[in-house]
Design an enzyme around this catalytic site. Sequence first.
Site, PDB file in Angstrom:
ATOM      1  CG  HIS A 185      38.369  90.475  68.010  1.00  9.99           C
ATOM      2  ND1 HIS A 185      38.523  88.746  68.596  1.00  9.99           N
ATOM      3  CD2 HIS A 185      37.911  90.749  68.624  1.00  9.99           C
ATOM      4  CE1 HIS A 185      37.745  88.938  69.647  1.00  9.99           C
ATOM      5  NE2 HIS A 185      36.871  90.451  70.424  1.00  9.99           N
ATOM      6  CG  ASP A 396      42.334  84.908  60.088  1.00 13.54           C
ATOM      7  OD1 ASP A 396      41.615  85.240  60.721  1.00 13.54           O
ATOM      8  OD2 ASP A 396      42.259  83.753  60.047  1.00 13.54           O
TER       9      ASP A 396
HETATM   10  C1  GDG Z   1      37.875  87.305  63.708  1.00 14.53           C
HETATM   11  C2  GDG Z   1      39.356  86.899  63.138  1.00 14.53           C
HETATM   12  C3  GDG Z   1      40.290  85.804  64.739  1.00 14.53           C
HETATM   13  C4  GDG Z   1      33.533  77.910  62.456  1.00 14.53           C
HETATM   14  N1  GDG Z   1      31.793  77.088  62.100  1.00 14.53           N
HETATM   15  C5  GDG Z   1      31.390  76.732  62.955  1.00 14.53           C
HETATM   16  C6  GDG Z   1      32.036  77.428  64.134  1.00 14.53           C
HETATM   17  N2  GDG Z   1      32.699  77.657  64.297  1.00 14.53           N
HETATM   18  C7  GDG Z   1      34.109  78.499  65.285  1.00 14.53           C
HETATM   19  C8  GDG Z   1      35.751  77.652  65.026  1.00 14.53           C
HETATM   20  C9  GDG Z   1      36.343  79.096  65.896  1.00 14.53           C
HETATM   21  C10 GDG Z   1      35.365  80.224  65.004  1.00 14.53           C
HETATM   22  O1  GDG Z   1      34.459  79.288  64.564  1.00 14.53           O
HETATM   23  C11 GDG Z   1      36.510  80.415  63.253  1.00 14.53           C
HETATM   24  O2  GDG Z   1      38.016  80.789  64.378  1.00 14.53           O
HETATM   25  P1  GDG Z   1      38.482  82.226  63.181  1.00 14.53           P
HETATM   26  O3  GDG Z   1      39.694  82.574  64.461  1.00 14.53           O
HETATM   27  O4  GDG Z   1      38.717  81.259  61.736  1.00 14.53           O
HETATM   28  O5  GDG Z   1      37.715  83.224  63.402  1.00 14.53           O
HETATM   29  P2  GDG Z   1      36.556  84.414  62.539  1.00 14.53           P
HETATM   30  O6  GDG Z   1      34.980  84.246  62.145  1.00 14.53           O
HETATM   31  O7  GDG Z   1      37.007  84.823  61.577  1.00 14.53           O
HETATM   32  O8  GDG Z   1      36.340  85.967  63.722  1.00 14.53           O
HETATM   33  C12 GDG Z   1      40.190  86.195  63.553  1.00 14.53           C
HETATM   34  C13 GDG Z   1      38.884  85.922  65.680  1.00 14.53           C
HETATM   35  O9  GDG Z   1      38.311  87.368  65.464  1.00 14.53           O
HETATM   36  C14 GDG Z   1      39.146  85.870  66.998  1.00 14.53           C
HETATM   37  O10 GDG Z   1      39.817  87.220  67.762  1.00 14.53           O
HETATM   38  O11 GDG Z   1      41.213  84.737  65.721  1.00 14.53           O
HETATM   39  O12 GDG Z   1      41.318  86.310  62.893  1.00 14.53           O
HETATM   40  O13 GDG Z   1      39.121  87.485  61.874  1.00 14.53           O
HETATM   41  O14 GDG Z   1      36.562  78.786  66.359  1.00 14.53           O
HETATM   42  O15 GDG Z   1      35.703  77.069  65.652  1.00 14.53           O
HETATM   43  N3  GDG Z   1      31.815  76.368  65.391  1.00 14.53           N
HETATM   44  C15 GDG Z   1      30.538  75.964  65.536  1.00 14.53           C
HETATM   45  N4  GDG Z   1      29.874  75.135  64.211  1.00 14.53           N
HETATM   46  C16 GDG Z   1      30.301  75.794  63.097  1.00 14.53           C
HETATM   47  O16 GDG Z   1      29.678  75.520  62.208  1.00 14.53           O
HETATM   48  N5  GDG Z   1      29.917  75.531  66.708  1.00 14.53           N
END
Ligand code: GDG
Length: 420
Positions: A185, A396
């Site tokens: 990821h 990212d």
């Molecule tokens: C890895 C990689 C890659 C956040 N706060 C809350 C919440 N979130 C959700 C967001 C979004 C997700 O978390 C964060 O997405 P990211 O893409 O920034 O992901 P990472 O956690 O860094 O994870 C990344 C990902 O994996 C997928 O392959 O894109 O590059 O680092 O969905 O909405 N959701 C809820 N409450 C929150 O307070 N419900």
Amino acid sequence: MAVASSRSRPPYWLWLFLMSSNRKSRHDFVVVASRLPVDRVEDADGSTTWRTSPGGLVTALEPVMREAGGVWIGWSGDAGPAPGAFEADGLQLIGLGLSDNEVRHFYEGFCNATLWPLYHDVIAPPQFHRRWWEAYVTVNRRFAEAAAEQAAPGATVWVHDYQLQLVPRMLRQQRADVRIGFFNHIPFPGYEIFAQLPWRRQVVEGLLGADLLGFQRRADATNFLRACRRAVGLTTRGSTVRVRELEGSRTIQAAAFPISIDAKGLGEIARRDDVRKRSSQICDALGEPGLVLLGVDRLDYTKGILHRLRAYGELVADGRLGPRPVLIQVASPSRERVEAYQTLRDEVEVMVGRINGEHGEVGYHPVHYLHQSYPREEMAALYLAGAVMLVTPLRDGMNLVAKEYVACRNDENGALVLSE
Ligand code: GDG
């Protein structure tokens, strides 16, 4: 000896029963990820409930799991005994346990203080400790054994992310009959950076236990293929690597499969009356704001939150965002026991205080900082409230927040500021 062994074997009828019940509990589709998609929550009355955990991996995989069925193997997030098999919100889960030491050395250590910074181009200095590596091997073996136990003959096992890079090989050694996929990821770094890892060869060999290796971008797959050549001396051809094994040779494919979200499901949430109403309430609660900007991230140093705040502070100081702009920054709690994350939290909170102190007034705060986790509906309402979405990570894998913002804006309004 012969007598002893025949005595320890169960009677034939019991053996048949055990075999059939064992087969029943096996699954054709097994997801293996370091964490379960749910966190344990202790209610006021002492009972335990499970709540969907925030984070990109869960957002991306949960809808796939719901569609495909199967079982999800992962750690519950607390040190202690394994919760074992249970069902939460319609998902079949197998919770594995980690000891205190394993949480420290495997999770906080090797995963989050060695691999995470290394794979994000050393934007924080990675630490290398043999004890952390040893815990990584031990815990990866536990996950591989659990997968071997759960997979039906010929099953598909899908292993996820940098925490479990040794699982594909360990699993193949136990279960040559299953098909193994692996998805990374986060970025896979260039070889000059990857080569800093003393255990780079073992990591590459661990991954090569899979049949198919997925990465977010083509550059990540290319970096991995280069690591196969440089760290293990293998020959690659296009997106494939050939490895020789005792049973003959095997071809592994490594390619880009950019991950996404359940755009339709989220779009439907954003259309709901209650969510739209909540979005208006958020805007009302801000007083009479000018431009509303939004940031949503796990509180992680890869996400560029400090840089974003600094840039916003300068734009506010220069008056370039018009009167009374507001930035809502959701920074969901993450890896709170890792030192770099504690330092980041302090720095972010000092910066928020400074901007509000310098540019705020009674009844007006230029930054609304929310160090909390919210339900999906609240996130959708926030996306509807933000006229400008700031997605400015330094590094990212993909970033699903950008996709979520677009999916929620059914009105086709709003601006997404996305770092390169
Ligand atoms: C890895 C990689 C890659 C956040 N706060 C809350 C919440 N979130 C959700 C967001 C979004 C997700 O978390 C964060 O997405 P990211 O893409 O920034 O992901 P990472 O956690 O860094 O994870 C990344 C990902 O994996 C997928 O392959 O894109 O590059 O680092 O969905 O909405 N959701 C809820 N409450 C929150 O307070 N419900």
